[in-house]
Scaffold this motif. Sequence first.
Motif, PDB file in Angstrom:
ATOM      1  N   VAL A 105       8.652   4.352  41.575  1.00  0.00           N
ATOM      2  CA  VAL A 105       8.977   3.442  40.475  1.00  0.00           C
ATOM      3  C   VAL A 105       8.217   3.003  39.025  1.00  0.00           C
ATOM      4  N   GLY A 106       6.461   3.716  38.802  1.00  0.00           N
ATOM      5  CA  GLY A 106       6.476   4.336  37.856  1.00  0.00           C
ATOM      6  C   GLY A 106       7.606   5.085  36.687  1.00  0.00           C
ATOM      7  N   MET A 107       7.695   5.366  36.976  1.00  0.00           N
ATOM      8  CA  MET A 107       8.587   7.097  36.592  1.00  0.00           C
ATOM      9  C   MET A 107      10.181   7.015  36.190  1.00  0.00           C
ATOM     10  N   LYS A 108      10.747   5.567  37.261  1.00  0.00           N
ATOM     11  CA  LYS A 108      11.993   5.260  36.610  1.00  0.00           C
ATOM     12  C   LYS A 108      11.781   4.467  35.390  1.00  0.00           C
ATOM     13  N   LEU A 109      11.076   3.635  36.135  1.00  0.00           N
ATOM     14  CA  LEU A 109      10.738   2.369  34.687  1.00  0.00           C
ATOM     15  C   LEU A 109      10.615   3.265  33.474  1.00  0.00           C
ATOM     16  N   VAL A 110       9.111   4.459  33.408  1.00  0.00           N
ATOM     17  CA  VAL A 110       9.303   5.706  31.950  1.00  0.00           C
ATOM     18  C   VAL A 110      10.754   5.749  31.855  1.00  0.00           C
ATOM     19  N   LYS A 111      11.056   6.650  32.333  1.00  0.00           N
ATOM     20  CA  LYS A 111      12.465   7.407  32.058  1.00  0.00           C
ATOM     21  C   LYS A 111      13.425   5.963  31.776  1.00  0.00           C
ATOM     22  N   HIS A 112      14.037   5.090  32.061  1.00  0.00           N
ATOM     23  CA  HIS A 112      14.843   4.088  31.533  1.00  0.00           C
ATOM     24  C   HIS A 112      14.548   3.698  30.308  1.00  0.00           C
ATOM     25  N   LEU A 113      12.786   3.696  29.948  1.00  0.00           N
ATOM     26  CA  LEU A 113      12.480   2.914  28.397  1.00  0.00           C
ATOM     27  C   LEU A 113      12.989   4.953  27.693  1.00  0.00           C
ATOM     28  N   GLU A 114      12.509   5.461  27.770  1.00  0.00           N
ATOM     29  CA  GLU A 114      12.870   6.452  27.184  1.00  0.00           C
ATOM     30  C   GLU A 114      14.349   6.989  26.400  1.00  0.00           C
ATOM     31  N   GLU A 115      15.087   6.871  27.830  1.00  0.00           N
ATOM     32  CA  GLU A 115      16.730   6.921  26.987  1.00  0.00           C
ATOM     33  C   GLU A 115      17.035   5.195  25.927  1.00  0.00           C
ATOM     34  N   TRP A 116      16.199   4.533  26.619  1.00  0.00           N
ATOM     35  CA  TRP A 116      16.113   3.362  25.643  1.00  0.00           C
ATOM     36  C   TRP A 116      15.805   3.602  23.726  1.00  0.00           C
ATOM     37  N   CYS A 117      14.620   4.083  24.335  1.00  0.00           N
ATOM     38  CA  CYS A 117      14.232   4.989  23.194  1.00  0.00           C
ATOM     39  C   CYS A 117      15.037   6.209  22.043  1.00  0.00           C
ATOM     40  N   LYS A 118      15.874   6.560  23.151  1.00  0.00           N
ATOM     41  CA  LYS A 118      16.469   7.614  22.170  1.00  0.00           C
ATOM     42  C   LYS A 118      18.105   7.203  22.236  1.00  0.00           C
ATOM     43  N   GLN A 119      18.334   6.412  22.684  1.00  0.00           N
ATOM     44  CA  GLN A 119      19.579   5.962  21.809  1.00  0.00           C
ATOM     45  C   GLN A 119      19.240   4.661  20.600  1.00  0.00           C
ATOM     46  N   LYS A 120      18.130   3.939  20.061  1.00  0.00           N
ATOM     47  CA  LYS A 120      17.492   3.398  19.618  1.00  0.00           C
ATOM     48  C   LYS A 120      17.471   4.598  18.575  1.00  0.00           C
ATOM     49  N   GLY A 121      17.409   6.004  18.498  1.00  0.00           N
ATOM     50  CA  GLY A 121      17.368   7.011  17.318  1.00  0.00           C
ATOM     51  C   GLY A 121      15.734   7.194  17.175  1.00  0.00           C
ATOM     52  N   ALA A 122      14.644   7.427  17.926  1.00  0.00           N
ATOM     53  CA  ALA A 122      13.949   7.490  17.948  1.00  0.00           C
ATOM     54  C   ALA A 122      13.753   9.250  17.848  1.00  0.00           C
ATOM     55  N   ASP A 123      12.348   9.602  17.049  1.00  0.00           N
ATOM     56  CA  ASP A 123      12.066  10.573  17.117  1.00  0.00           C
ATOM     57  C   ASP A 123      11.147  11.679  18.541  1.00  0.00           C
ATOM     58  N   TYR A 124       9.967  10.520  17.769  1.00  0.00           N
ATOM     59  CA  TYR A 124       8.915  11.135  19.170  1.00  0.00           C
ATOM     60  C   TYR A 124       8.906   9.681  19.799  1.00  0.00           C
ATOM     61  N   ALA A 125       7.791   9.786  20.838  1.00  0.00           N
ATOM     62  CA  ALA A 125       7.490   8.551  21.889  1.00  0.00           C
ATOM     63  C   ALA A 125       6.123   8.917  21.915  1.00  0.00           C
ATOM     64  N   TYR A 126       5.071   7.497  21.992  1.00  0.00           N
ATOM     65  CA  TYR A 126       3.444   7.720  22.353  1.00  0.00           C
ATOM     66  C   TYR A 126       2.600   7.322  22.721  1.00  0.00           C
ATOM     67  N   ILE A 127       1.818   7.693  23.560  1.00  0.00           N
ATOM     68  CA  ILE A 127       1.183   6.698  24.487  1.00  0.00           C
ATOM     69  C   ILE A 127       0.082   6.672  24.505  1.00  0.00           C
ATOM     70  N   ALA A 128      -0.938   5.534  24.664  1.00  0.00           N
ATOM     71  CA  ALA A 128      -2.389   5.479  23.863  1.00  0.00           C
ATOM     72  C   ALA A 128      -3.161   4.698  25.513  1.00  0.00           C
ATOM     73  N   THR A 129      -3.864   5.414  26.118  1.00  0.00           N
ATOM     74  CA  THR A 129      -4.887   4.601  27.332  1.00  0.00           C
ATOM     75  C   THR A 129      -5.856   5.286  27.559  1.00  0.00           C
ATOM     76  N   ASP A 130      -6.879   4.822  28.332  1.00  0.00           N
ATOM     77  CA  ASP A 130      -8.148   5.628  28.285  1.00  0.00           C
ATOM     78  C   ASP A 130      -8.716   6.905  28.864  1.00  0.00           C
ATOM     79  N   CYS A 131      -9.731   7.919  28.633  1.00  0.00           N
ATOM     80  CA  CYS A 131      -9.059   9.576  28.336  1.00  0.00           C
ATOM     81  C   CYS A 131      -9.588   8.953  29.999  1.00  0.00           C
ATOM     82  N   ALA A 132     -10.226   8.376  30.748  1.00  0.00           N
ATOM     83  CA  ALA A 132     -10.546   8.278  32.018  1.00  0.00           C
ATOM     84  C   ALA A 132      -9.408   8.155  33.323  1.00  0.00           C
TER      85      ALA A 132
END
Length: 334
Positions: free
Chosen positions: A50-77
């Motif tokens: 489920v998580g992979m499908k959500l990320v994949k679809h959101l990345e496609e949406w970002c590409k359609q909107k013209g994003a050059d890069y995508a980034y995430i922030a998380t705890d190193c642990a």
Amino acid sequence: MVAEYGEARDIIGVIRGCIKHVTTGHSHHVLKLAYILGLRVSTNHRRLGVGMKLVKHLEEWCKQKGADYAYIATDCANQPCINLFTQKFSYTKFRSPTVLVQPVHAHYKPIGSGIAIVRIPPHVTAKVYRHLFANAEFFPTDIDAILSNKLNLGTFMAVPKKLLPKWNPETGILPQSFAILSVWNTKEVFKLQVKGVSKLTYACCMGSRLLDSWLPWLRLPSFPDVFSQFGVYFLYGLSMRGTNGSRLMKSLCTFVHNMAKDDVGCGAVVAEVSQQDPVRVAIPHWKRLSWNEDLWCIKKLADLQEGECERSEMSDWIKSPPSSAGIFVDPRDI
């Protein structure tokens, strides 16, 4: 975006994303960046893709909107999240800023003598920030929208009192020695709560708070009531200059602590800065509540058209060293 399941269309997962124009820290270069956050999957539906499908679809949406890069922030642990993005989606570990946490005590903290705290108007702040963070990474071009947001509690500058007669904040001209920051009220968006501590820990923390409330003149470093829901003030746009910069920044953080003390339900003051930023050592914090490495991972989404003059700059951002001007942490991403 949400993931739904079954005929009842139960929501079993969610992910959020936004797109903005930011600087890369290289010769005022600006690009379109997507920020992915808030990935959550219900406990009963994990390890089903489920998580992979959500990320994949959101990345496609970002590409359609013209994003050059995508980034995430998380705890190193947070190894599951890191593995998902770095191993399944080819994100690269990019930057590791430091998160500094100062609990709000029951007493007021003294501001250094000979220091004045001045509130800076939003239109002047925008001009100042564009100058100070022109070569920083992740500085948003819509800084005016941030400063005019209702969650922004204001921008404040600490300067030596002896400089006040010769300095007019409205001009946007910076004094020889100063410290500046803005305050974001996150408690209007989300609240935190600590659970699962032992009875002894709870008694010690609440006892220190009670004693601090009864005897504020002792200035005991008491622990706030984090066992009930509480919010935090987030500091951003931190910068300092001059021989007294460090002392001015400490006084400025003290000023914000006293603001938070007067705001019922605010339990901590938090800042996030790059590890190389000189301002890091001037920010008051508790080591046990802070962590040295947050982790930002990044991925290139867009392929540049051949012949674009900015091709090399964009291609090199992931491999480039951290900017000497540091990182600008957008409070909207918290």
